[in-house]
Design a protein around this motif. Sequence first.
Motif, PDB file in Angstrom:
ATOM      1  N   LEU A   1       0.826  -1.207   0.000  1.00  0.00           N
ATOM      2  CA  LEU A   1       0.000   0.000   0.000  1.00  0.00           C
ATOM      3  C   LEU A   1       0.860   1.257   0.000  1.00  0.00           C
ATOM      4  CD1 LEU A   1      -2.832  -1.049   2.499  1.00  0.00           C
ATOM      5  CD2 LEU A   1      -3.001  -0.831   0.013  1.00  0.00           C
ATOM      6  N   ARG A   2       1.948   1.230   0.802  1.00  0.00           N
ATOM      7  CA  ARG A   2       2.840   2.385   0.819  1.00  0.00           C
ATOM      8  C   ARG A   2       3.489   2.589  -0.543  1.00  0.00           C
ATOM      9  NH1 ARG A   2       4.116   0.578   6.180  1.00  0.00           N
ATOM     10  NH2 ARG A   2       5.918  -0.585   5.397  1.00  0.00           N
ATOM     11  N   TYR A   3       3.846   1.475  -1.179  1.00  0.00           N
ATOM     12  CA  TYR A   3       4.454   1.574  -2.502  1.00  0.00           C
ATOM     13  C   TYR A   3       3.473   2.177  -3.509  1.00  0.00           C
ATOM     14  CZ  TYR A   3       6.122   0.081  -7.075  1.00  0.00           C
ATOM     15  OH  TYR A   3       6.513   0.056  -8.381  1.00  0.00           O
ATOM     16  N   VAL A   4       2.236   1.708  -3.460  1.00  0.00           N
ATOM     17  CA  VAL A   4       1.207   2.243  -4.359  1.00  0.00           C
ATOM     18  C   VAL A   4       0.983   3.730  -4.097  1.00  0.00           C
ATOM     19  CG1 VAL A   4      -1.244   2.135  -4.948  1.00  0.00           C
ATOM     20  CG2 VAL A   4       0.065   0.022  -4.672  1.00  0.00           C
ATOM     21  N   ALA A   5       0.983   4.108  -2.785  1.00  0.00           N
ATOM     22  CA  ALA A   5       0.784   5.521  -2.440  1.00  0.00           C
ATOM     23  C   ALA A   5       1.935   6.370  -2.972  1.00  0.00           C
ATOM     24  CB  ALA A   5       0.661   5.681  -0.924  1.00  0.00           C
ATOM     25  N   ARG A   6       3.173   5.854  -2.867  1.00  0.00           N
ATOM     26  CA  ARG A   6       4.314   6.605  -3.378  1.00  0.00           C
ATOM     27  C   ARG A   6       4.244   6.758  -4.896  1.00  0.00           C
ATOM     28  NH1 ARG A   6       7.305   3.621   0.542  1.00  0.00           N
ATOM     29  NH2 ARG A   6       7.973   2.128  -1.050  1.00  0.00           N
ATOM     30  N   VAL A   7       3.812   5.702  -5.571  1.00  0.00           N
ATOM     31  CA  VAL A   7       3.701   5.769  -7.035  1.00  0.00           C
ATOM     32  C   VAL A   7       2.639   6.802  -7.431  1.00  0.00           C
ATOM     33  CG1 VAL A   7       2.995   4.486  -9.085  1.00  0.00           C
ATOM     34  CG2 VAL A   7       4.528   3.420  -7.419  1.00  0.00           C
TER      35      VAL A   7
END
Length: 387
Positions: free
Chosen positions: A72-78
Motif C-alpha cells: 500500500l505504501r508503494y502504491v501511495a508513493r507511485v
Amino acid sequence: MKISESSRIRVWVSITLMVALYVGAVLWVYRASSSFSGSSVARLLPFATSLAVVPMVLVVILAICSIIAKSLRYVARVRAARISPEIRETLANVAAGDGDRERLRWLARHHHRPFEIIFTEFLSSFGGQINTELSVLAVELGLAERWRHAVRSRNFLVQKTALANLGRIGQPIDPRLLLHPLEQTRIEAACASLASGSADAPAQVFKMLPDQSLLGRIRLADSLRPFATLICERYLADGIRSTDIRRAKASVDLLRAWERWIPINNFSRLTAQRDIDLRLAAVSALRYASATDEEATQEIFNLLHFPDERAHAPAAKAASDMGILTLIPVLVNQLRTGGTVAALAAAQALAGMGSEGKDLLEKEVVSSARPQYALQALEHSLVAERG
C-alpha cells in the motif's frame, strides 16, 4: 521505490521456513502423544497443538499484513510521484494569480498527503505576494485547520511542521504552547508565534527566555533578532535591572548573541556591583551597548582589579575589543603579575591594541622575566595578519 524480485523471494522463503518449522512442531507433538495413547499425557494434546499452531498462524498473519502495508505504501508513493508535477504546476499558477482553483481544490481533496508536502515546500520557499496568496489558500483549502489539529499530535515532527506552517501563514499560535512541558515544543511554538506577526509575540518570547536551556535561548535569540530594536527600547533595560539574576543574565546574553550596536543608557551601571556571573556576561557586551568609552572604561578597570581571577581574562578581551588605550598600563601589570590565563589574556589584548601594544609586547619578550606570554600573543597576531 519498487520492491525488487530478490526481496520478494527472500520474504517468501522466510515465510515458508517459518511455516515448515511450525508444521514440524505440530507433527512432533502428534507423534509424541500417540505413544502415550490412553494415558494422562494424551490429554495435553489439544493444549500442545494450540501452542504450536496459534503462534504459527499469528506469525503468518503478521507477515501477510506487513507485505500488504508495504504494498500500500508503494502504491501511495507511485500515485504521489505521478500526481506531484500536476500539483506543483497548478499550485504555482494559482499562487501567481492565473490558475484553475477548482482543479486545485480537487487535488487537495483527493491527494491530500502529497498536496500538503508540496504546499509546505512552497510556503518555505516564497515570500511577498505569493506567500500572501498561499496563506489565503491554506485557509480556503482547510490546511490551516488540519495544522491546528496536528499541533496536538504526540509526534514531535508532525507538531513541529504544523507550528512552522501556521507561523508562515500568519495564523495565531495558542499561547499555552509557550508553557508546554517539552522545551522543544515551547521553542517551536515561540518561533512560529514570532513568524506569525503577532504583536504580543516579542514580549511573550522575551519573557520566557530565562526558563530555557542554553541551546533553547540561542534559537530564540536568532528568532528575536528582527525585533532587536523594539526589545531594546521596551524590555531589555528592565530585564537587566531585574532582581532575578537568571532574567538579568538572559537579557545580557541576548544582547551578546545579536552582536549589534544598540546603545542602552547607563548599561555598565545596570550591571556594576551585581552578581559576578552577570558582570562577566555583561563585560563582553559593553562594546555593543555602551554609547561612549567612558561608560565602559571604569567597569573594565574594576574587573581587571577584581579579586576573583575569573574576571581578568574577559575584562582584558573587552578592553582590546573596544580599543581602550588608557587601560594599557593595567594590562601590562596583569601580564607581569597575573596567573597563567590572566597573563595570556592580557598579552593577547595588548596585541590587539595596535602598534603601541605590540611595541610593548616586543619589549616584554626581551626584558621581562615572563616572555612566553608576550611571545605567544605576538605569534598569534602575526598568524592572524597573514590569514
